[in-house]
Design a protein around this motif. Structure first.
Motif, PDB file in Angstrom:
ATOM      1  N   GLU A   1      34.567  42.063  38.466  1.00  0.00           N
ATOM      2  CA  GLU A   1      33.272  41.928  39.209  1.00  0.00           C
ATOM      3  C   GLU A   1      33.512  42.507  40.674  1.00  0.00           C
ATOM      4  O   GLU A   1      32.602  42.973  41.280  1.00  0.00           O
ATOM      5  CB  GLU A   1      32.433  40.752  38.863  1.00  0.00           C
ATOM      6  CG  GLU A   1      33.112  39.307  39.804  1.00  0.00           C
ATOM      7  CD  GLU A   1      34.084  38.846  38.681  1.00  0.00           C
ATOM      8  OE1 GLU A   1      34.787  39.306  37.727  1.00  0.00           O
ATOM      9  OE2 GLU A   1      34.167  37.527  38.787  1.00  0.00           O
TER      10      GLU A   1
ATOM     11  N   SER B   1      31.267  33.777  38.618  1.00  0.00           N
ATOM     12  CA  SER B   1      32.432  34.607  39.060  1.00  0.00           C
ATOM     13  C   SER B   1      33.591  34.019  38.289  1.00  0.00           C
ATOM     14  O   SER B   1      33.881  32.998  37.866  1.00  0.00           O
ATOM     15  CB  SER B   1      32.727  34.196  40.604  1.00  0.00           C
ATOM     16  OG  SER B   1      32.870  32.944  40.649  1.00  0.00           O
ATOM     17  N   PHE B   2      34.490  34.990  38.427  1.00  0.00           N
ATOM     18  CA  PHE B   2      35.964  34.504  37.741  1.00  0.00           C
ATOM     19  C   PHE B   2      37.146  35.163  38.945  1.00  0.00           C
ATOM     20  O   PHE B   2      37.332  36.216  38.675  1.00  0.00           O
ATOM     21  CB  PHE B   2      36.179  35.079  36.473  1.00  0.00           C
ATOM     22  CG  PHE B   2      37.363  34.689  35.817  1.00  0.00           C
ATOM     23  CD1 PHE B   2      37.863  33.489  35.517  1.00  0.00           C
ATOM     24  CD2 PHE B   2      38.408  35.673  35.427  1.00  0.00           C
ATOM     25  CE1 PHE B   2      39.110  33.075  34.829  1.00  0.00           C
ATOM     26  CE2 PHE B   2      39.808  35.580  34.869  1.00  0.00           C
ATOM     27  CZ  PHE B   2      39.739  34.039  34.483  1.00  0.00           C
ATOM     28  N   ARG B   3      37.127  34.427  39.862  1.00  0.00           N
ATOM     29  CA  ARG B   3      37.937  34.935  41.010  1.00  0.00           C
ATOM     30  C   ARG B   3      39.407  34.914  40.582  1.00  0.00           C
ATOM     31  O   ARG B   3      40.070  34.116  40.184  1.00  0.00           O
ATOM     32  CB  ARG B   3      37.740  34.231  42.218  1.00  0.00           C
ATOM     33  CG  ARG B   3      36.502  33.989  43.021  1.00  0.00           C
ATOM     34  CD  ARG B   3      36.491  32.868  43.967  1.00  0.00           C
ATOM     35  NE  ARG B   3      35.185  32.892  44.380  1.00  0.00           N
ATOM     36  CZ  ARG B   3      34.332  33.237  45.425  1.00  0.00           C
ATOM     37  NH1 ARG B   3      34.849  34.139  46.049  1.00  0.00           N
ATOM     38  NH2 ARG B   3      33.065  32.705  45.395  1.00  0.00           N
ATOM     39  N   TYR B   4      39.867  36.034  41.477  1.00  0.00           N
ATOM     40  CA  TYR B   4      41.415  36.326  41.141  1.00  0.00           C
ATOM     41  C   TYR B   4      42.181  35.440  42.077  1.00  0.00           C
ATOM     42  O   TYR B   4      41.622  34.972  43.015  1.00  0.00           O
ATOM     43  CB  TYR B   4      42.014  37.751  41.521  1.00  0.00           C
ATOM     44  CG  TYR B   4      43.338  38.115  41.656  1.00  0.00           C
ATOM     45  CD1 TYR B   4      44.086  38.109  40.363  1.00  0.00           C
ATOM     46  CD2 TYR B   4      44.222  38.122  42.799  1.00  0.00           C
ATOM     47  CE1 TYR B   4      45.465  38.161  40.208  1.00  0.00           C
ATOM     48  CE2 TYR B   4      45.293  38.355  42.722  1.00  0.00           C
ATOM     49  CZ  TYR B   4      45.984  38.156  41.669  1.00  0.00           C
ATOM     50  OH  TYR B   4      47.346  38.614  41.600  1.00  0.00           O
TER      51      TYR B   4
ATOM     52  N   ARG C   1      38.497  40.059  31.123  1.00  0.00           N
ATOM     53  CA  ARG C   1      38.419  39.689  32.886  1.00  0.00           C
ATOM     54  C   ARG C   1      39.698  39.189  32.848  1.00  0.00           C
ATOM     55  O   ARG C   1      40.218  39.283  34.086  1.00  0.00           O
ATOM     56  CB  ARG C   1      37.322  38.682  33.077  1.00  0.00           C
ATOM     57  CG  ARG C   1      36.090  39.321  32.770  1.00  0.00           C
ATOM     58  CD  ARG C   1      34.778  38.379  32.877  1.00  0.00           C
ATOM     59  NE  ARG C   1      34.589  37.917  34.433  1.00  0.00           N
ATOM     60  CZ  ARG C   1      33.714  37.084  34.694  1.00  0.00           C
ATOM     61  NH1 ARG C   1      33.097  36.406  33.811  1.00  0.00           N
ATOM     62  NH2 ARG C   1      33.419  36.812  35.886  1.00  0.00           N
TER      63      ARG C   1
ATOM     64  N   HIS D   1      42.711  40.662  35.849  1.00  0.00           N
ATOM     65  CA  HIS D   1      43.623  39.701  36.785  1.00  0.00           C
ATOM     66  C   HIS D   1      44.917  40.029  36.658  1.00  0.00           C
ATOM     67  O   HIS D   1      45.515  40.367  37.781  1.00  0.00           O
ATOM     68  CB  HIS D   1      43.399  38.139  36.500  1.00  0.00           C
ATOM     69  CG  HIS D   1      42.039  37.706  37.230  1.00  0.00           C
ATOM     70  ND1 HIS D   1      41.983  36.427  37.568  1.00  0.00           N
ATOM     71  CD2 HIS D   1      40.719  38.152  37.478  1.00  0.00           C
ATOM     72  CE1 HIS D   1      40.735  36.107  37.685  1.00  0.00           C
ATOM     73  NE2 HIS D   1      40.108  37.198  37.863  1.00  0.00           N
TER      74      HIS D   1
END
Lengths: 317, 317
Positions: free
Chosen positions: A134, B155-158, A122, A126
């Motif tokens: 996701e 979540s693992f947001r950009y 993940r 990025h």
């Protein structure tokens, strides 16, 4: 469990980079030399070679491979040479781009990697795509399939040995109820499969099997053509018996008229350093032919040589 | 942006641990001494003190605090002394245990932390509770609320600065459509809010505001009593203007008859080292009274002293 073999004495990354450069520069590319180096270095060693190569020759090693090599051989070597997290991110990104219901790469990555490795993928996503995995999955893939996938790729499962038997019994019943009701896309089913630790889920599925007389994947085959049920079965296989899942992917890829090189390449590149021995054992058991023999029958040239090197069965003839 | 103040010359963790031990051992606990040390050390320093304390005295510092101190003062000091990731994991775990729709702690943790810090909290949750945070959330919290929350905590947001304006326009329209249709729990709404980077979401919401005449949170107030809409509004506030979100939590906590110490404690403990200056500024702007004055009016004793120390307004009188 890995089939990768690394020589007792490994040259320095500088020596390896120099040899690779020579292999590209001569009169015609020296594929054998390339294989003898890259197919026998672990992830950390390949990473070091790639760094030194860029430093020394001002070009990414992957780019040189891309210029010098072609077709399946190139695809496999590039995929193999990539850092595992970048490789998973690359495969995942391709899968979100051309989604077909039978494309199970995302399931596979989300369910067969360790929680930490999935997280590294993940992070790599990025860096490579300036987005989260996701985000792309949720955007491009809809329906029950999409719901399941988002859950799976975003999971960070606990990996300890603890099992809560009371919970396992409860959740085996919940699974049974929804399967019997033909509601396999129920939120509770997705929740249990997507969030429980693999050890806990395994306990739940054992109880399911004992109490209700069938392995869950048998009960999830009520309609063999249903794509969502198929995805659920793959998910469960990836989570509980990944070697059987990968064996089947290999078997279908090899048995297919014309061979599915994409699948063969992916499985060998992603598992050679992990559990390929286990998968090859499973393959022989299930197909009554050693994997290396099946590969020799079905592929040829440098691609064949590289596959054999990675599964630890180099053809010295 | 932090209000935490650390002296120019910081004693070694050994000296700090010794002083703390003295503060506990004397005739009556010396709370002022404890505050003068722990309220003026950053996370890394507190961690080092805790390690040295355990090594030297054979007891976890948190346990000593628990034995020597009481009530709100103890709660705040323990929460503050914890490593931030462990603190978030602890708060999250409490929230999954006694869930009420108005308990927004999980939203808050999932949406105001950086992607990396949220991941660290998920790791700490594994260590502390032998489970994953999303596992507990999905198990205990159901309905639209639960769906949103699982999405958010996993979540693992950009976090890059990139904005895709075309996408922002499309998604502003999607949000508008579902809000107008009274379908705020639509998968697409959850997807956009839960997966897009904060920068991208901000662009989308600006376009929403420009195109449709209202800030989205105004449009999400069609039924002020609807708990899910309330959670959505909090989520958006946490993601886009966390200082305003926290200001409101503080304001409601302080204005409540009797003060909501839990909320006051949580916000001060979790934000003093991050953006408390910003939050305090927002508080003064909105309430026309400085935060420290409001705290002095509403609290007392060691608890008051510690709060003031953490928001950088020590009472030297």
């Amino acid at each position: 469990m890995a089939t990768l073999t690394v020589p007792a004495h490994v040259p320095t990354p500088y020596e390896d980079a120099e040899q690779l450069k020579k292999a590209f520069d001569g009169w015609g590319t020296n594929e054998k030399l390339i294989i003898s180096i890259l197919a026998h270095r672990n992830a950390a060693q390949r990473k070091a070679i790639r760094e030194v190569y860029t430093e020394t020759y001002g070009e990414d090693l992957l780019k040189s491979l891309d210029k010098e090599l072609t077709s399946d051989f190139e695809s496999l070597l590039v995929l193999w040479t990539l850092d595992p997290a970048q490789r998973d991110a690359t495969l995942a990104n391709r899968a979100t781009k051309k989604w077909t219901a039978s494309n199970q790469v995302l399931l596979e990555i989300a369910c067969t990697r360790s929680s930490h490795d999935l997280f590294l993928a993940r992070q790599a996503y990025h860096c490579l795509y300036k987005k989260s995995i996701e985000e792309d999955v949720a955007h491009h893939i809809t329906g029950d399939f999409g719901k399941l996938l988002v859950f799976l790729v975003a999971s960070f499962r606990y990996e300890g040995p603890e099992v809560n038997t009371t919970l396992a019994k409860q959740e085996a019943k919940i699974l049974r109820k929804h399967i019997t009701d033909n509601a396999c896309n129920h939120d509770e089913v997705l929740r249990i499969i997507a969030t429980r630790s693999k050890t806990q889920l395994n306990a739940t599925l054992n109880i399911y099997n004992n109490e209700f007389g069938n392995a869950i994947n048998k009960d999830l085959k009520s309609d063999p053509k249903d794509e969502f049920l198929r995805a659920l079965r793959s998910t469960i296989k990836c989570l509980t018996t990944p070697e059987k899942y990968f064996e089947k992917v290999l078997r279908l890829a090899i048995n297919k008229t014309g061979t599915d090189e994409g699948a063969l390449t992916r499985v060998v590149a992603t598992r050679a350093e992990v559990d390929m021995k286990h998968i090859a054992g499973e393959y022989q058991r299930r197909s009554s032919i050693p994997l290396e023999k099946a590969i020799v029958n079905d592929t040829h040239g440098d691609y064949e040589d590289l596959l054999l090197a990675l599964i630890g069965c180099e053809n010295d003839a």
